[in-house]
Design a protein around this motif. Structure first.
Motif, PDB file in Angstrom:
ATOM      1  N   TRP A   6       0.869  -1.180   0.000  1.00  0.00           N
ATOM      2  CA  TRP A   6       0.000   0.000   0.000  1.00  0.00           C
ATOM      3  C   TRP A   6       0.905   1.229   0.000  1.00  0.00           C
ATOM      4  CZ3 TRP A   6      -4.347   0.928   4.203  1.00  0.00           C
ATOM      5  CH2 TRP A   6      -5.012   2.146   3.924  1.00  0.00           C
ATOM      6  N   PRO A   7       1.121   1.847  -1.122  1.00  0.00           N
ATOM      7  CA  PRO A   7       2.027   3.000  -1.181  1.00  0.00           C
ATOM      8  C   PRO A   7       1.584   4.111  -0.239  1.00  0.00           C
ATOM      9  CG  PRO A   7       1.513   2.214  -3.386  1.00  0.00           C
ATOM     10  CD  PRO A   7       0.604   1.476  -2.443  1.00  0.00           C
ATOM     11  N   GLU A   8       2.542   4.758   0.369  1.00  0.00           N
ATOM     12  CA  GLU A   8       2.238   5.808   1.347  1.00  0.00           C
ATOM     13  C   GLU A   8       1.439   6.952   0.737  1.00  0.00           C
ATOM     14  OE1 GLU A   8       2.566   6.208   4.569  1.00  0.00           O
ATOM     15  OE2 GLU A   8       3.336   4.171   4.789  1.00  0.00           O
ATOM     16  N   MET A   9       1.661   7.234  -0.523  1.00  0.00           N
ATOM     17  CA  MET A   9       0.978   8.358  -1.158  1.00  0.00           C
ATOM     18  C   MET A   9      -0.421   7.998  -1.655  1.00  0.00           C
ATOM     19  SD  MET A   9       3.049  10.761  -0.729  1.00  0.00           S
ATOM     20  CE  MET A   9       2.268  12.014  -1.749  1.00  0.00           C
ATOM     21  N   GLU A  10      -0.815   6.745  -1.515  1.00  0.00           N
ATOM     22  CA  GLU A  10      -2.107   6.301  -2.019  1.00  0.00           C
ATOM     23  C   GLU A  10      -3.137   6.322  -0.893  1.00  0.00           C
ATOM     24  OE1 GLU A  10      -2.648   3.262  -5.458  1.00  0.00           O
ATOM     25  OE2 GLU A  10      -2.725   2.133  -3.588  1.00  0.00           O
ATOM     26  N   THR A  11      -4.300   6.894  -1.158  1.00  0.00           N
ATOM     27  CA  THR A  11      -5.347   6.941  -0.144  1.00  0.00           C
ATOM     28  C   THR A  11      -6.024   5.574  -0.018  1.00  0.00           C
ATOM     29  OG1 THR A  11      -7.114   7.532  -1.690  1.00  0.00           O
ATOM     30  CG2 THR A  11      -5.798   9.345  -0.751  1.00  0.00           C
ATOM     31  N   LEU A  12      -6.803   5.424   1.053  1.00  0.00           N
ATOM     32  CA  LEU A  12      -7.554   4.184   1.226  1.00  0.00           C
ATOM     33  C   LEU A  12      -8.522   3.981   0.063  1.00  0.00           C
ATOM     34  CD1 LEU A  12      -8.508   1.736   2.856  1.00  0.00           C
ATOM     35  CD2 LEU A  12     -10.021   3.268   4.149  1.00  0.00           C
ATOM     36  N   ASP A  13      -9.204   5.048  -0.351  1.00  0.00           N
ATOM     37  CA  ASP A  13     -10.144   4.936  -1.466  1.00  0.00           C
ATOM     38  C   ASP A  13      -9.452   4.422  -2.720  1.00  0.00           C
ATOM     39  OD1 ASP A  13     -12.030   5.913   0.215  1.00  0.00           O
ATOM     40  OD2 ASP A  13     -12.224   7.879  -0.739  1.00  0.00           O
ATOM     41  N   GLN A  14      -8.271   4.955  -2.998  1.00  0.00           N
ATOM     42  CA  GLN A  14      -7.543   4.530  -4.189  1.00  0.00           C
ATOM     43  C   GLN A  14      -7.072   3.091  -4.057  1.00  0.00           C
ATOM     44  OE1 GLN A  14      -4.584   7.620  -3.955  1.00  0.00           O
ATOM     45  NE2 GLN A  14      -5.587   8.911  -5.491  1.00  0.00           N
ATOM     46  N   PHE A  15      -6.596   2.730  -2.901  1.00  0.00           N
ATOM     47  CA  PHE A  15      -6.044   1.395  -2.703  1.00  0.00           C
ATOM     48  C   PHE A  15      -7.119   0.315  -2.786  1.00  0.00           C
ATOM     49  CE2 PHE A  15      -4.775  -2.120   0.114  1.00  0.00           C
ATOM     50  CZ  PHE A  15      -3.672  -2.557  -0.595  1.00  0.00           C
ATOM     51  N   GLU A  16      -8.253   0.574  -2.168  1.00  0.00           N
ATOM     52  CA  GLU A  16      -9.259  -0.483  -2.080  1.00  0.00           C
ATOM     53  C   GLU A  16      -9.878  -0.802  -3.429  1.00  0.00           C
ATOM     54  OE1 GLU A  16     -12.216   0.706   0.662  1.00  0.00           O
ATOM     55  OE2 GLU A  16     -12.819   2.478  -0.455  1.00  0.00           O
ATOM     56  N   ARG A  17      -9.831   0.134  -4.379  1.00  0.00           N
ATOM     57  CA  ARG A  17     -10.403  -0.143  -5.694  1.00  0.00           C
ATOM     58  C   ARG A  17      -9.647  -1.245  -6.427  1.00  0.00           C
ATOM     59  NH1 ARG A  17     -10.885   5.770  -6.235  1.00  0.00           N
ATOM     60  NH2 ARG A  17     -13.008   6.322  -5.679  1.00  0.00           N
ATOM     61  N   GLY A  18      -8.408  -1.474  -6.036  1.00  0.00           N
ATOM     62  CA  GLY A  18      -7.623  -2.512  -6.698  1.00  0.00           C
ATOM     63  C   GLY A  18      -7.635  -3.847  -5.991  1.00  0.00           C
ATOM     64  N   LEU A  19      -8.386  -3.961  -4.906  1.00  0.00           N
ATOM     65  CA  LEU A  19      -8.401  -5.217  -4.165  1.00  0.00           C
ATOM     66  C   LEU A  19      -9.139  -6.306  -4.933  1.00  0.00           C
ATOM     67  CD1 LEU A  19      -9.113  -3.888  -0.572  1.00  0.00           C
ATOM     68  CD2 LEU A  19      -6.932  -4.661  -1.511  1.00  0.00           C
ATOM     69  N   ARG A  20      -8.635  -7.522  -4.838  1.00  0.00           N
ATOM     70  CA  ARG A  20      -9.222  -8.659  -5.545  1.00  0.00           C
ATOM     71  C   ARG A  20      -9.820  -9.626  -4.527  1.00  0.00           C
ATOM     72  NH1 ARG A  20      -3.813 -10.641  -7.941  1.00  0.00           N
ATOM     73  NH2 ARG A  20      -3.330 -10.099  -5.767  1.00  0.00           N
ATOM     74  N   PRO A  21     -11.135  -9.801  -4.543  1.00  0.00           N
ATOM     75  CA  PRO A  21     -11.759 -10.685  -3.550  1.00  0.00           C
ATOM     76  C   PRO A  21     -11.355 -12.140  -3.694  1.00  0.00           C
ATOM     77  CG  PRO A  21     -13.363  -9.946  -5.186  1.00  0.00           C
ATOM     78  CD  PRO A  21     -12.123  -9.149  -5.411  1.00  0.00           C
ATOM     79  N   GLU A  22     -10.814 -12.540  -4.856  1.00  0.00           N
ATOM     80  CA  GLU A  22     -10.409 -13.937  -5.013  1.00  0.00           C
ATOM     81  C   GLU A  22      -9.096 -14.241  -4.297  1.00  0.00           C
ATOM     82  OE1 GLU A  22      -8.975 -11.665  -8.695  1.00  0.00           O
ATOM     83  OE2 GLU A  22     -10.761 -11.754  -7.423  1.00  0.00           O
ATOM     84  N   ASP A  23      -8.367 -13.197  -3.894  1.00  0.00           N
ATOM     85  CA  ASP A  23      -7.140 -13.385  -3.114  1.00  0.00           C
ATOM     86  C   ASP A  23      -7.505 -13.397  -1.635  1.00  0.00           C
ATOM     87  OD1 ASP A  23      -4.858 -12.322  -1.416  1.00  0.00           O
ATOM     88  OD2 ASP A  23      -3.814 -12.587  -3.319  1.00  0.00           O
ATOM     89  N   PRO A  24      -7.203 -14.493  -0.904  1.00  0.00           N
ATOM     90  CA  PRO A  24      -7.653 -14.593   0.493  1.00  0.00           C
ATOM     91  C   PRO A  24      -7.201 -13.436   1.381  1.00  0.00           C
ATOM     92  CG  PRO A  24      -6.906 -16.724  -0.292  1.00  0.00           C
ATOM     93  CD  PRO A  24      -6.542 -15.733  -1.363  1.00  0.00           C
ATOM     94  N   LYS A  25      -5.963 -12.986   1.214  1.00  0.00           N
ATOM     95  CA  LYS A  25      -5.494 -11.909   2.065  1.00  0.00           C
ATOM     96  C   LYS A  25      -6.177 -10.591   1.722  1.00  0.00           C
ATOM     97  CE  LYS A  25      -1.022 -13.962   3.216  1.00  0.00           C
ATOM     98  NZ  LYS A  25       0.449 -13.800   3.211  1.00  0.00           N
ATOM     99  N   GLU A  26      -6.374 -10.338   0.444  1.00  0.00           N
ATOM    100  CA  GLU A  26      -7.061  -9.118   0.056  1.00  0.00           C
ATOM    101  C   GLU A  26      -8.535  -9.178   0.441  1.00  0.00           C
ATOM    102  OE1 GLU A  26      -6.192  -7.837  -3.939  1.00  0.00           O
ATOM    103  OE2 GLU A  26      -4.114  -8.533  -3.784  1.00  0.00           O
ATOM    104  N   ALA A  27      -9.122 -10.378   0.377  1.00  0.00           N
ATOM    105  CA  ALA A  27     -10.506 -10.544   0.827  1.00  0.00           C
ATOM    106  C   ALA A  27     -10.619 -10.250   2.316  1.00  0.00           C
ATOM    107  CB  ALA A  27     -10.984 -11.960   0.527  1.00  0.00           C
TER     108      ALA A  27
END
Length: 478
Positions: free
Chosen positions: A277-298
């Motif tokens: 999670w890059p320091e300059m990236e907001t939570l809103d920006q980061f969460e849009r790239g999350l993949r629910p098929e990845d257990p840790k990201e889920a």
């Protein structure tokens, strides 16, 4: 509790204990059942005939309490969503035994082994449910969606509909759905992205039996059909909220964004799972790239959902804008009246304003009372969910007492350090003198007691180097 599936029955005794502890209703009092049977025979008299429209429903395969059916048509460049909602208000009379019991419950309560419904099955799974076995009374909201995904309520009416098919998330084919179903969902997602909405839809958790013995928490990825179907409900609720706000009435859902402390805790949780999670990236920006098929990201998606304050209900107030941060919009609940008490009154108010009538006094009075009732129901649901997850964790870890697990501290308060295990979707507390958020720990499992729904860890020592800051992953609450 709709985010945990227990296919193996490993939780059965613990779930029975949880039902007893939280006094989850088992059935309904006799007067309520009598009222439901009588109401189920009430003939519609204020409903237009819309049985020619090709409505279908889309739900989990086993669902029988069907709140919504839909049909979609083109209107030039726009799409018209005809969203039929179970007409609970036609069957339930204010002050009758069903109504009084619904006010006591507030919502249906869900556990992995079944639900405690808001209304008796004669209504919620038969007469009012939009099943495809005959005509049903409904309230149809017609919502216009333009090419940019902007929504507007075009009308609302009581009508008789006939569902053509009961479609299931896991077996539906594109040919079963209206031709513009996917296009409509894509437009709603486009509008969400433009608003900066941060809606998180984590997958369901499952308790899975392992081939070598024991159990594990796993994730069932969210299907595309579920995501697209949710967009239809979202479109209707947003359009209804705008209409209510314009008429200076209504009941709204509000939720603040996670505060800075919660975001920093999420960063530590992400680090525990090695997610970048890059320091300059907001939570809103980061969460849009999350993949629910990845257990840790889920798991991290679950953490985001639980990171901030819970959503709440508020009535319209002069000079106050009801705002839902995750939706980045004014938002209301109207599309699940079989499962939520508040929706019944929002539906009635919307029917009135869409047809040039005053909002019924019963709805206006209800808007003032409902926040407290719905908050109590949500609190109970949250306690049940927490206990179920605690139970699942204890079942999963039983037999592993004495093992050492790597963890990272996500928060510290007067109760000790809250930690996230690095390799399992488990959050727990541990006594760790001098620990600070971001510290790495090794913890020993002292006990895992399904009977008490509790796990206990002890800090062994502070771990050496952690990987560089990352971002996104976590699990349960607390």
């Amino acid at each position: 509790m709709r985010t945990l599936v227990d296919c193996s029955g490993a939780l059965a005794q613990g779930l029975a204990d949880i039902r007893l502890r939280f006094q989850v209703p088992d059935g309904f009092p006799a007067p309520v059942l009598v009222a439901a049977e009588a109401a189920s025979r009430r003939a519609p008299t204020e409903h237009r005939d819309r049985t020619d429209r090709p409505f279908v429903t889309l739900d989990p395969a086993t669902s029988t309490d069907l709140d919504q059916a839909f049909a979609i048509e083109r209107a030039g460049e726009d799409l018209l969503l005809h969203y039929a909602i179970a007409d609970v208000g036609w069957f339930v009379v204010d002050g009758d035994p069903m109504d009084e019991e619904a006010w006591r419950r507030g919502t249906s309560q869900y556990l992995p082994d079944g639900k405690a419904p808001l209304y008796p099955p004669a209504l919620s799974e038969a007469a009012a449910s939009l099943l495809p076995d005959g005509p049903r009374p409904a309230v149809i909201f017609t919502v216009r969606i333009d090419a940019q995904g902007q929504v507007k309520l075009e009308g609302a009416e009581r009508a008789i509909i006939r569902s053509r098919a009961k479609l299931a998330y896991d077996s539906v084919r594109a040919a079963d759905l209206p031709p513009d179903f996917g296009e409509l969902a894509a437009r709603i997602r486009l509008a969400e992205d433009r608003r900066g909405a941060a809606r998180v839809d984590p997958p369901e958790q499952e308790v899975a039996a392992m081939i070598w013995g024991g159990y594990a928490l796993a994730f069932r990825p969210r299907l595309q059909s579920e995501t697209d179907n949710a967009a239809l409900s979202l479109a209707a609720n947003l359009a209804i909220a705008d209409a209510l706000l314009a008429h200076r009435t209504g009941l709204f859902r509000v939720m603040p964004a996670p505060d800075e402390k919660a975001v920093q805790r999420l960063r530590q949780t992400a680090r525990a799972f090695g997610l970048q999670w890059p320091e300059m990236e907001t939570l809103d920006q980061f969460e849009r790239g999350l993949r629910p098929e990845d257990p840790k990201e889920a798991a991290f998606m679950l953490a985001i959902r639980r990171a901030g304050e819970r959503a709440a209900y508020v009535p319209w107030r002069e000079g106050q804008l009801p705002w839902h941060a995750a939706m980045a919009a004014t938002y209301a609940h109207a599309t699940a009246p079989l499962r939520r008490l508040a929706d019944r009154y929002v539906v009635e108010a919307t029917l009135a304003i869409a047809n040039g009538r005053p909002v019924p006094d019963s709805a206006s009075r209800a808007f003032e009372r409902l926040p407290r009732v719905m908050a109590a129901a949500a609190s109970l649901g949250g306690q049940i969910e927490s206990a179920v997850i605690d139970l699942a964790e204890a079942v999963m870890l039983r037999g592993r007492e004495g093992e050492i697990f790597p963890a990272i501290v996500t928060d510290v308060d007067e109760r000790g350090a809250r930690m996230q295990l690095r390799d399992l979707p488990i959050v727990a507390r541990v006594k760790a003198n001098g620990a600070a958020p971001g510290d790495a720990l090794c913890v020993r499992l002292l006990s895992a007691d399904p009977a008490k729904q509790r796990v206990e860890f002890a800090a062994e020592h502070q771990a050496a180097a952690m990987p560089p800051a990352a971002g996104a992953a976590a699990a349960p609450h607390r």
